[in-house]
Design a protein around this motif. Structure first.
Motif, PDB file in Angstrom:
ATOM      1  N   TYR A   5      61.174 -18.016  53.624  1.00 18.70           N
ATOM      2  CA  TYR A   5      60.539 -16.820  53.078  1.00 18.70           C
ATOM      3  C   TYR A   5      60.411 -15.784  54.200  1.00 18.70           C
ATOM      4  O   TYR A   5      59.815 -16.072  55.246  1.00 18.70           O
ATOM      5  CB  TYR A   5      59.137 -17.145  52.562  1.00 18.70           C
ATOM      6  CG  TYR A   5      59.121 -18.142  51.419  1.00 18.70           C
ATOM      7  CD1 TYR A   5      59.181 -17.710  50.097  1.00 18.70           C
ATOM      8  CD2 TYR A   5      59.046 -19.509  51.658  1.00 18.70           C
ATOM      9  CE1 TYR A   5      59.168 -18.616  49.049  1.00 18.70           C
ATOM     10  CE2 TYR A   5      59.030 -20.428  50.611  1.00 18.70           C
ATOM     11  CZ  TYR A   5      59.087 -19.969  49.311  1.00 18.70           C
ATOM     12  OH  TYR A   5      59.076 -20.865  48.276  1.00 18.70           O
ATOM     13  N   VAL A   6      60.975 -14.597  53.969  1.00 17.43           N
ATOM     14  CA  VAL A   6      60.798 -13.501  54.932  1.00 17.43           C
ATOM     15  C   VAL A   6      59.748 -12.569  54.348  1.00 17.43           C
ATOM     16  O   VAL A   6      59.947 -11.982  53.277  1.00 17.43           O
ATOM     17  CB  VAL A   6      62.130 -12.753  55.180  1.00 17.43           C
ATOM     18  CG1 VAL A   6      61.923 -11.637  56.196  1.00 17.43           C
ATOM     19  CG2 VAL A   6      63.213 -13.727  55.673  1.00 17.43           C
ATOM     20  N   ASP A   8      58.067  -9.481  53.915  1.00 10.87           N
ATOM     21  CA  ASP A   8      58.438  -8.102  54.246  1.00 10.87           C
ATOM     22  C   ASP A   8      57.387  -7.083  53.798  1.00 10.87           C
ATOM     23  O   ASP A   8      57.687  -5.912  53.603  1.00 10.87           O
ATOM     24  CB  ASP A   8      59.803  -7.755  53.633  1.00 10.87           C
ATOM     25  CG  ASP A   8      59.787  -7.926  52.116  1.00 10.87           C
ATOM     26  OD1 ASP A   8      58.730  -8.335  51.579  1.00 10.87           O
ATOM     27  OD2 ASP A   8      60.823  -7.656  51.471  1.00 10.87           O
ATOM     28  N   HIS A   9      56.141  -7.522  53.662  1.00 12.65           N
ATOM     29  CA  HIS A   9      55.076  -6.584  53.295  1.00 12.65           C
ATOM     30  C   HIS A   9      55.014  -5.463  54.341  1.00 12.65           C
ATOM     31  O   HIS A   9      55.122  -5.736  55.550  1.00 12.65           O
ATOM     32  CB  HIS A   9      53.738  -7.332  53.231  1.00 12.65           C
ATOM     33  CG  HIS A   9      52.639  -6.516  52.645  1.00 12.65           C
ATOM     34  ND1 HIS A   9      52.030  -5.487  53.319  1.00 12.65           N
ATOM     35  CD2 HIS A   9      52.051  -6.566  51.426  1.00 12.65           C
ATOM     36  CE1 HIS A   9      51.103  -4.948  52.555  1.00 12.65           C
ATOM     37  NE2 HIS A   9      51.098  -5.590  51.396  1.00 12.65           N
ATOM     38  N   PRO A  10      54.844  -4.221  53.900  1.00  8.56           N
ATOM     39  CA  PRO A  10      54.833  -3.103  54.858  1.00  8.56           C
ATOM     40  C   PRO A  10      53.832  -3.265  55.994  1.00  8.56           C
ATOM     41  O   PRO A  10      54.122  -2.889  57.142  1.00  8.56           O
ATOM     42  CB  PRO A  10      54.483  -1.888  53.987  1.00  8.56           C
ATOM     43  CG  PRO A  10      54.937  -2.271  52.615  1.00  8.56           C
ATOM     44  CD  PRO A  10      54.765  -3.757  52.501  1.00  8.56           C
ATOM     45  N   GLN A  13      55.334  -5.654  58.487  1.00  9.73           N
ATOM     46  CA  GLN A  13      56.465  -5.066  59.214  1.00  9.73           C
ATOM     47  C   GLN A  13      55.997  -4.006  60.215  1.00  9.73           C
ATOM     48  O   GLN A  13      56.507  -3.924  61.334  1.00  9.73           O
ATOM     49  CB  GLN A  13      57.476  -4.476  58.220  1.00  9.73           C
ATOM     50  CG  GLN A  13      58.130  -5.533  57.347  1.00  9.73           C
ATOM     51  CD  GLN A  13      58.830  -6.611  58.178  1.00  9.73           C
ATOM     52  OE1 GLN A  13      59.559  -6.309  59.117  1.00  9.73           O
ATOM     53  NE2 GLN A  13      58.586  -7.874  57.864  1.00  9.73           N
ATOM     54  N   ALA A 182      58.143 -13.421  59.555  1.00 10.69           N
ATOM     55  CA  ALA A 182      58.034 -11.982  59.293  1.00 10.69           C
ATOM     56  C   ALA A 182      59.375 -11.296  59.521  1.00 10.69           C
ATOM     57  O   ALA A 182      59.605 -10.209  58.990  1.00 10.69           O
ATOM     58  CB  ALA A 182      56.955 -11.367  60.188  1.00 10.69           C
ATOM     59  N   ALA A 183      60.253 -11.896  60.318  1.00  6.49           N
ATOM     60  CA  ALA A 183      61.572 -11.293  60.573  1.00  6.49           C
ATOM     61  C   ALA A 183      62.556 -12.361  61.039  1.00  6.49           C
ATOM     62  O   ALA A 183      62.162 -13.311  61.726  1.00  6.49           O
ATOM     63  CB  ALA A 183      61.462 -10.208  61.643  1.00  6.49           C
ATOM     64  N   ASP A 185      65.775 -12.310  63.360  1.00  8.73           N
ATOM     65  CA  ASP A 185      66.498 -11.432  64.267  1.00  8.73           C
ATOM     66  C   ASP A 185      67.962 -11.847  64.369  1.00  8.73           C
ATOM     67  O   ASP A 185      68.407 -12.796  63.737  1.00  8.73           O
ATOM     68  CB  ASP A 185      65.814 -11.428  65.640  1.00  8.73           C
ATOM     69  CG  ASP A 185      64.643 -10.454  65.676  1.00  8.73           C
ATOM     70  OD1 ASP A 185      64.278  -9.928  64.615  1.00  8.73           O
ATOM     71  OD2 ASP A 185      64.092 -10.226  66.771  1.00  8.73           O
TER      72      ASP A 185
END
Ligand code: PRP
Ligand code: URA
Length: 209
Positions: A5-6, A8-10, A13, A182-183, A185
């Motif tokens: 799960y990434v 991606d809530h603002p 981020q 959260a990310a 890369d």
């Protein structure tokens, strides 16, 4: 295979961008890591089952919902995982905290264990292993293996930034574990650092080096 799960809530981020910035000093870095961990905890606990509970409001009886007898264990990987504990405890205050001490040998990049202290009832808890960085995946895989050797039955992994190599390694070693990040890369560099990443998470949290 576990899911990835990434998140991606603002807010996650935005704060992650500030965490990555090399000009962010240790105090702000610590505060931001704690805040992002709290926001991520909201998503990691999304599948917790609810049970109906009758509550007396000042007006009437309300049929409400509460989390159904969940026992949670947070397992930060020392050192850098410590930076995420308080944020998660803000949302899951009844969680017990176990610690796994691992460092990466700078030459071999292999994890070396130096500490392990877990709640005694680890097999009854939903465990969330936390570490800001999932690079080669060696540390997270080793920590999860320790937990399984101690009869853990429910394990999730939560990291701020992952490299594709780390995700693949954990998926292969522990296909039953869901991964929350959260990310993701681009890659690892020759020293096993995540690119672009955020640098050395432990050093930035604790002001070492
Ligand atoms: C960092 C990080 C992870 C590990 C990730 O810890 O916090 O635990 O590296 O790398 P891997 O996925 O390749 O194993 P480090 O070994 O630098 O120890 P520290 O937290 O004590 O600084
Ligand atoms: N550990 C860190 O702290 N940062 C990386 O990029 C990789 C491993």
């Amino acid at each position: 295979m576990g899911k990835v799960y990434v998140l991606d809530h603002p807010l996650i981020q935005h704060k992650l961008a500030l965490i990555r910035d090399k000009n962010t000093g240790s105090k702000d870095f610590r505060d931001l890591v704690e805040e992002v961990a709290m926001l991520m905890a909201y998503e990691v606990t999304r599948d917790f089952p609810l049970q109906e509970v009758a509550i007396e409001t000042p007006v009437a009886t309300a049929t409400t919902k509460m989390i159904a007898g969940r026992k949670v264990g947070l397992v930060p990987i020392l050192r850098a995982g410590l930076g995420m504990v308080d944020g998660m405890l803000r949302l899951i205050p009844a969680a017990k905290v176990g610690h796994v001490g691992l460092y990466r040998d700078p030459e071999t990049l292999q994890p070396v264990e130096y500490y392990c202290k877990l709640p005694p009832d680890v097999e009854e808890r939903d465990l969330i292993v936390i570490d800001p960085m999932l690079a080669t995946g060696g540390s997270a895989s080793a920590a999860i293996t320790f937990l399984k050797e101690r009869s853990a039955r429910s394990i999730k992994l939560m990291c701020l930034i992952a490299a594709p190599e780390g995700i693949k390694a954990v998926e292969e070693a522990h296909p039953d574990v869901d991964i929350f990040v959260a990310a993701v890369d681009k890659q690892l560099n020759d020293h096993g650092y995540i690119v672009p990443g955020l640098g050395d998470a432990g050093d930035r949290l604790f002001g070492t080096k």
